[in-house]
Motif scaffolding. Structure first.
Motif, PDB file in Angstrom:
ATOM      1  N   ALA A 144     -12.587   6.986  51.318  1.00 24.11           N
ATOM      2  CA  ALA A 144     -11.529   7.547  50.486  1.00 24.11           C
ATOM      3  C   ALA A 144     -10.212   6.794  50.817  1.00 24.11           C
ATOM      4  N   PHE A 145     -10.097   5.940  51.950  1.00 28.24           N
ATOM      5  CA  PHE A 145      -9.116   5.371  52.168  1.00 28.24           C
ATOM      6  C   PHE A 145      -8.943   3.909  50.959  1.00 28.24           C
ATOM      7  N   THR A 146     -10.330   3.712  50.696  1.00 28.45           N
ATOM      8  CA  THR A 146     -10.462   2.593  49.637  1.00 28.45           C
ATOM      9  C   THR A 146     -10.175   3.203  48.311  1.00 28.45           C
ATOM     10  N   ALA A 147     -10.625   4.266  47.997  1.00 28.38           N
ATOM     11  CA  ALA A 147     -10.080   5.032  46.570  1.00 28.38           C
ATOM     12  C   ALA A 147      -8.438   4.889  46.668  1.00 28.38           C
ATOM     13  N   LYS A 148      -7.966   5.348  47.670  1.00 30.28           N
ATOM     14  CA  LYS A 148      -6.425   5.431  47.761  1.00 30.28           C
ATOM     15  C   LYS A 148      -5.787   4.098  47.394  1.00 30.28           C
ATOM     16  N   MET A 149      -6.198   2.971  47.999  1.00 26.05           N
ATOM     17  CA  MET A 149      -5.869   1.763  47.616  1.00 26.05           C
ATOM     18  C   MET A 149      -5.813   1.395  46.369  1.00 26.05           C
ATOM     19  N   GLU A 151      -6.141   3.584  43.726  1.00 24.03           N
ATOM     20  CA  GLU A 151      -5.117   4.684  43.072  1.00 24.03           C
ATOM     21  C   GLU A 151      -3.748   4.054  42.977  1.00 24.03           C
ATOM     22  N   VAL A 152      -3.331   3.672  44.279  1.00 23.21           N
ATOM     23  CA  VAL A 152      -1.763   2.850  44.382  1.00 23.21           C
ATOM     24  C   VAL A 152      -1.706   1.770  43.586  1.00 23.21           C
TER      25      VAL A 152
END
Length: 193
Positions: A144-149, A151-152
């Motif tokens: 999930a954190f990788t997906a956030k990186m 996305e941002v």
């Protein structure tokens, strides 16, 4: 893929799913004729993956810094044991000796190894597949954190597929074998960054 570097913890968690998962990985690699390159320890997931590969007749190469040999955690029954001076040398040896990387559950050392493999792939220091085995959902938060990186925008869209994720070693090996090298930062060029 003739050899894979496997990153994992030297701890033995209370839940046996992690040791069982590491043993399954070691056995599977050996059965497929894929050599194991790992941290050279005899404890925790490290010892489990190595012992299972050895029991199944596989090649197991350990790479361990002298400080950990001195602490008496080195596995002495391996096909080969490379002793190095520093953790930096250890990670370079993982890259030099393997055709790809698989990360099992682990702590900060495991994360350090994973992030370096990913970073080096982005920069073009290697073009090898980087896999993450999500044993029992251990890496759900990291995924999930990788997906956030992504996305941002801290991970470029061109690099979104560098981290190859699966819940089983069989699926992960299939994805890694089919992976295409990504366009590196040098190939992208400064104007496109």
């Amino acid at each position: 893929m003739k050899r894979l570097a496997v990153y994992c913890g030297s701890a033995t968690p209370a839940d046996p799913v992690y040791i069982d998962g590491a043993r399954h990985v070691g056995r599977t690699l050996a059965e497929r004729g894929i050599g194991l390159v790992y941290g050279g320890g005899r404890l925790g997931l490290m010892g489990a993956v190595a012992d299972a590969a050895l029991e199944a007749g596989g090649e197991v190469i350990g790479v361990i810094p002298q400080a950990l040999v001195d602490a008496e955690v080195a596995h002495r029954g391996l096909t080969e044991l490379h002793v190095c001076r520093t953790m930096h040398e250890r990670k370079q040896a993982f890259t030099d000796l393997s055709d790809g990387f698989v990360t099992l559950p682990g702590g900060t050392g495991t994360m350090d190894e994973l992030w370096e493999a990913l970073s080096w792939a982005q920069l073009g220091y290697h073009a090898k597949p980087v896999g993450l085995l999500n044993v029992a959902g251990f890496y759900d938060g990291l995924i999930a954190f990788t997906a956030k990186m992504i996305e941002v925008g801290f991970i470029r869209a061109q690099h979104a597929d560098i981290l190859i994720v699966a819940d089983t070693i069989e699926a992960l090996l299939g994805k890694m074998a089919a992976a295409e090298p990504v366009k590196t930062i040098q190939q992208i060029g400064a104007r496109d960054l």
